[in-house]
Write a protein that holds these residues in place. Structure first.
Motif, PDB file in Angstrom:
ATOM      1  N   TYR A 162      39.303  59.654  59.605  1.00  0.00           N
ATOM      2  CA  TYR A 162      40.069  60.424  60.440  1.00  0.00           C
ATOM      3  C   TYR A 162      40.845  61.649  59.806  1.00  0.00           C
ATOM      4  O   TYR A 162      41.678  61.283  58.812  1.00  0.00           O
ATOM      5  CB  TYR A 162      41.153  59.611  61.007  1.00  0.00           C
ATOM      6  CG  TYR A 162      42.137  60.187  61.969  1.00  0.00           C
ATOM      7  CD1 TYR A 162      41.741  61.184  63.056  1.00  0.00           C
ATOM      8  CD2 TYR A 162      43.465  59.790  62.211  1.00  0.00           C
ATOM      9  CE1 TYR A 162      42.753  61.609  63.750  1.00  0.00           C
ATOM     10  CE2 TYR A 162      44.451  60.358  62.780  1.00  0.00           C
ATOM     11  CZ  TYR A 162      43.998  61.165  63.622  1.00  0.00           C
ATOM     12  OH  TYR A 162      44.617  61.941  64.579  1.00  0.00           O
ATOM     13  N   VAL A 191      43.418  64.218  60.311  1.00  0.00           N
ATOM     14  CA  VAL A 191      44.441  64.919  61.282  1.00  0.00           C
ATOM     15  C   VAL A 191      44.474  66.468  61.418  1.00  0.00           C
ATOM     16  O   VAL A 191      44.167  67.341  60.566  1.00  0.00           O
ATOM     17  CB  VAL A 191      45.781  64.345  61.105  1.00  0.00           C
ATOM     18  CG1 VAL A 191      45.921  62.700  61.271  1.00  0.00           C
ATOM     19  CG2 VAL A 191      46.311  64.777  59.901  1.00  0.00           C
ATOM     20  N   GLN A 229      48.040  68.756  58.675  1.00  0.00           N
ATOM     21  CA  GLN A 229      48.190  67.953  57.370  1.00  0.00           C
ATOM     22  C   GLN A 229      49.679  67.953  56.851  1.00  0.00           C
ATOM     23  O   GLN A 229      49.925  69.244  56.797  1.00  0.00           O
ATOM     24  CB  GLN A 229      47.258  68.444  56.228  1.00  0.00           C
ATOM     25  CG  GLN A 229      45.648  68.226  56.548  1.00  0.00           C
ATOM     26  CD  GLN A 229      45.484  66.857  56.635  1.00  0.00           C
ATOM     27  OE1 GLN A 229      46.115  65.831  56.079  1.00  0.00           O
ATOM     28  NE2 GLN A 229      44.172  66.571  57.442  1.00  0.00           N
ATOM     29  N   ILE A 284      50.661  67.042  54.165  1.00  0.00           N
ATOM     30  CA  ILE A 284      50.568  66.692  52.809  1.00  0.00           C
ATOM     31  C   ILE A 284      51.568  67.362  51.985  1.00  0.00           C
ATOM     32  O   ILE A 284      51.738  68.770  52.131  1.00  0.00           O
ATOM     33  CB  ILE A 284      49.100  66.849  52.294  1.00  0.00           C
ATOM     34  CG1 ILE A 284      48.281  65.568  52.636  1.00  0.00           C
ATOM     35  CG2 ILE A 284      48.995  66.960  50.894  1.00  0.00           C
ATOM     36  CD1 ILE A 284      46.787  65.509  52.131  1.00  0.00           C
ATOM     37  N   ASP A 285      52.406  66.691  51.191  1.00  0.00           N
ATOM     38  CA  ASP A 285      53.263  67.508  50.332  1.00  0.00           C
ATOM     39  C   ASP A 285      52.472  68.139  49.427  1.00  0.00           C
ATOM     40  O   ASP A 285      52.152  67.580  48.264  1.00  0.00           O
ATOM     41  CB  ASP A 285      54.370  66.350  50.025  1.00  0.00           C
ATOM     42  CG  ASP A 285      55.568  66.813  48.971  1.00  0.00           C
ATOM     43  OD1 ASP A 285      55.685  68.206  48.870  1.00  0.00           O
ATOM     44  OD2 ASP A 285      56.234  66.058  48.377  1.00  0.00           O
ATOM     45  N   PHE A 310      53.460  67.512  45.486  1.00  0.00           N
ATOM     46  CA  PHE A 310      53.167  66.244  44.831  1.00  0.00           C
ATOM     47  C   PHE A 310      52.450  66.562  43.638  1.00  0.00           C
ATOM     48  O   PHE A 310      51.467  67.192  43.904  1.00  0.00           O
ATOM     49  CB  PHE A 310      52.453  65.469  46.078  1.00  0.00           C
ATOM     50  CG  PHE A 310      52.494  63.778  45.809  1.00  0.00           C
ATOM     51  CD1 PHE A 310      53.526  63.368  46.611  1.00  0.00           C
ATOM     52  CD2 PHE A 310      51.621  63.112  45.227  1.00  0.00           C
ATOM     53  CE1 PHE A 310      53.871  62.051  46.461  1.00  0.00           C
ATOM     54  CE2 PHE A 310      51.741  61.834  44.903  1.00  0.00           C
ATOM     55  CZ  PHE A 310      52.951  61.127  45.586  1.00  0.00           C
ATOM     56  N   LEU A 324      43.238  63.938  44.721  1.00  0.00           N
ATOM     57  CA  LEU A 324      43.017  63.742  45.983  1.00  0.00           C
ATOM     58  C   LEU A 324      41.843  63.472  46.717  1.00  0.00           C
ATOM     59  O   LEU A 324      41.771  62.500  47.589  1.00  0.00           O
ATOM     60  CB  LEU A 324      43.393  65.093  46.355  1.00  0.00           C
ATOM     61  CG  LEU A 324      43.487  65.242  48.051  1.00  0.00           C
ATOM     62  CD1 LEU A 324      44.693  64.386  48.516  1.00  0.00           C
ATOM     63  CD2 LEU A 324      43.591  66.653  48.313  1.00  0.00           C
ATOM     64  N   LEU A 375      48.008  70.436  43.634  1.00  0.00           N
ATOM     65  CA  LEU A 375      47.672  70.864  45.119  1.00  0.00           C
ATOM     66  C   LEU A 375      48.478  72.230  45.573  1.00  0.00           C
ATOM     67  O   LEU A 375      48.346  72.697  46.465  1.00  0.00           O
ATOM     68  CB  LEU A 375      48.577  69.694  45.786  1.00  0.00           C
ATOM     69  CG  LEU A 375      47.857  68.168  45.844  1.00  0.00           C
ATOM     70  CD1 LEU A 375      48.564  67.225  46.653  1.00  0.00           C
ATOM     71  CD2 LEU A 375      46.364  68.244  45.947  1.00  0.00           C
ATOM     72  N   LEU A 390      39.892  67.654  51.581  1.00  0.00           N
ATOM     73  CA  LEU A 390      40.103  66.436  52.616  1.00  0.00           C
ATOM     74  C   LEU A 390      38.697  66.260  53.438  1.00  0.00           C
ATOM     75  O   LEU A 390      38.429  65.083  53.353  1.00  0.00           O
ATOM     76  CB  LEU A 390      41.071  66.816  53.667  1.00  0.00           C
ATOM     77  CG  LEU A 390      42.643  67.028  53.232  1.00  0.00           C
ATOM     78  CD1 LEU A 390      43.677  67.521  54.186  1.00  0.00           C
ATOM     79  CD2 LEU A 390      43.096  65.483  52.381  1.00  0.00           C
ATOM     80  N   ARG A 432      37.052  64.388  50.663  1.00  0.00           N
ATOM     81  CA  ARG A 432      37.399  63.136  50.587  1.00  0.00           C
ATOM     82  C   ARG A 432      36.573  62.291  51.859  1.00  0.00           C
ATOM     83  O   ARG A 432      36.248  61.151  51.568  1.00  0.00           O
ATOM     84  CB  ARG A 432      38.878  62.857  50.540  1.00  0.00           C
ATOM     85  CG  ARG A 432      39.591  61.578  50.485  1.00  0.00           C
ATOM     86  CD  ARG A 432      40.865  61.776  50.677  1.00  0.00           C
ATOM     87  NE  ARG A 432      41.370  61.855  51.895  1.00  0.00           N
ATOM     88  CZ  ARG A 432      42.872  61.992  52.322  1.00  0.00           C
ATOM     89  NH1 ARG A 432      43.726  61.737  51.478  1.00  0.00           N
ATOM     90  NH2 ARG A 432      43.180  62.261  53.443  1.00  0.00           N
TER      91      ARG A 432
END
Lengths: 228, 286
Positions: A76, A78, A81, A83-84, A87, A94, A130, A142, A145
């Motif tokens: 899934y 979204v 995103q 995403i920090d 990080f 990732l 990132l 993503l 992934r």
């Protein structure tokens, strides 16, 4: 249609915020290996519909059954995103999260990872933190992934929005590859021209009633309605 | 001169124990601090540390000045505070920081009242700020076990914790271990704070957990490096802080934290990753 061929079954399904369902009850059956576009105006409930399928939001009424394993069976992506970017990991780490729960040795993983990075034109960016990735690069990471996952159902929520022309081409090529390998896809997109061209079946979500059918006729109709 | 850096630890058993206990705590707390920072939960350690008080006070009331009873009470109170606030935020949608901020003053106030009821006044300052010089063999053994245990648990949940911090929605889709990981992680934080309150005090333990983590952020962009750097900064602060406390006759917990604070300020200014004196500074957190 037999149970083994069915991926998603909605039975009088309604969703939305408590007390105000977004659409009339929906009956829908999507077979395994199907490719479906979900279209509709902003706020009509496309993203919530994907969340309900993904099991992240409870339906208001009716039933939904999804024939994919509860964990790892549904990929899934979204819409926005969260995403920090600070990080402290790099792109390779990732993307590698897609291997979660798969039994592969280090060599197989490396080979598979290299292949997927190449397919999404991310080779050379493996060691980028990132923070140093653009929005489109992060989006492709993503998607890469999701490629690594063994998910039989992929839910993509405007995954094409941040992508440039090359990215779009890659994106649609992968959509068809995924379908060819037997995965079921539900794709939310606002790019109606592309949807009409690439996806055969679509679901229009509308507060007066959802319609499911060939994109060719439904999208023409939607465009006509907007003019009127 | 160089001798003076080692001499107190060679000469006095209590200094050696304090050093060993402090070094172990620094190593054990570093990865937790880094992850608290990454999860934007940096202030939660502070809230939990206050929350430990009523449990320790209750232990004191029931069993007197018993280390085991007070630690057990502190552990239960800390877990209750963390667990209750997590429950409230999950079930009612109240943000977790607001939920913790609401419960820890309740906890702190009831702890102070309990101590008052107990009649004898337990040294409240000692409980909050501790004394590294009072670390005995029994406490040291407890610290050693907690360090080994929490490093082992941390290693076991590392991958899930990483994903749960970065992209919890993704973890929820691929694994059932998200909530358990979250719970174990908070449990480790509580455990470390409780065992730390014996040695350097609950509040000072928060400093030893968070300051090295925040300082490490200015030295590397890689997670494992961050953890290692945080551990090294914590260990150096313990050692330098104990020397400061020995030579200047100061309280040991605050001395250690002041040293960690110095390391933090130095990192903020000179650290290569977005430090103040670097050209490529980052004014808006992205």
């Amino acid at each position: 249609m037999g149970r083994t061929f069915r991926m998603i079954l909605c039975d009088q399904l309604q969703w939305g915020a408590a007390g105000c369902p977004l659409t009339p009850p929906l009956d829908l059956e999507l077979p395994k290996g199907s490719l479906t576009a979900v279209i509709g105006s902003n706020g009509c409930g496309k993203s919530s519909f994907l969340k309900v399928i993904a099991g992240l939001q409870r339906p208001l009424s009716g039933r939904i059954s999804v024939s994919a394993p509860r964990f790892g069976g549904i990929g899934y992506l979204v819409q926005q995103q969260a995403i920090d970017r600070q990080f402290p990991i790099d792109l390779r780490e990732l993307v590698s999260a897609g291997f979660w729960g798969q039994r592969l040795d280090a060599g197989q993983r490396r080979q598979r990872l290299e292949q997927v990075l190449f397919e999404w034109q991310l080779d050379g960016l493996e060691a980028r933190p990132l923070q140093a990735l653009s929005g489109g690069e992060l989006q492709r990471a993503l998607l890469a992934r999701a490629s690594l996952m063994q998910a039989s159902l992929l839910l993509l929520d405007e995954a094409d929005a941040a992508l440039d022309d090359t990215g779009q081409t890659l994106f649609w090529r992968h959509i068809h590859d995924w379908v060819r390998t037997g995965r079921t896809l539900v794709v939310v997109s606002h790019d109606l021209g592309r949807v009409r061209q690439e996806i055969g079946q679509c679901l229009v979500i509308d507060r007066l009633g959802c319609r499911y059918g060939p994109s060719g006729s439904l999208i023409g109709e939607a465009a006509y309605c907007q003019v009127a | 001169m160089i001798d003076q850096l080692w001499q107190p630890f060679i000469e006095f058993t209590f200094m050696r124990r304090a050093l060993l206990g402090g070094l172990l705590l620094a190593v054990s707390a570093a990865p937790l601090g880094v992850f608290l920072m990454l999860r934007r939960m940096s202030l939660i350690g502070d809230a939990i540390a206050h929350g430990i008080l009523p449990g320790a006070a209750l232990g004191f009331w029931l069993a007197g000045l018993s280390l085991v009873a007070m630690s057990l009470g502190g552990l239960l109170a800390g877990l209750a505070v963390a667990g209750f606030s997590a429950l409230v935020s999950r079930r009612t949608g109240l943000r977790e920081d607001a939920s913790l901020a609401a419960i820890y003053p309740i906890s702190l106030a009831s702890g102070v009242l309990l101590l008052g009821l107990a009649g004898k006044r337990l040294d409240l300052l000692g409980l909050l700020f501790g004394s590294a010089l009072a670390v005995d063999a029994e406490t040291l053994r407890a610290i050693l076990w907690v360090t080994l245990g929490s490093l082992a648990v941390f290693a076991a949940i590392y991958r899930a914790l990483l994903l749960d911090s970065l992209d919890p929605l993704f973890l929820r889709r691929v694994s059932r271990y998200g909530p358990i990981t979250h719970g174990l992680f908070l449990g480790l934080v509580v455990l470390n704070l409780v065992v730390g309150f014996q040695a350097i005090g609950a509040l000072m333990m928060v400093g030893l957990m968070m300051l090295p983590a925040a300082a490490a952020r200015f030295w590397s962009r890689r997670l494992l490096n961050l953890i290692a750097i945080a551990a090294l900064i914590g260990m150096a602060s313990v050692w330098a802080g104990l020397l400061l406390s020995y030579y200047a006759s100061l309280s040991s917990g605050p001395s250690i934290v002041v040293m960690a604070g110095g390391a933090y300020l130095f990192s903020v200014m000179c650290g290569p990753v977005h430090g103040l004196f670097r050209r490529r500074y980052l004014s808006i957190p992205q």
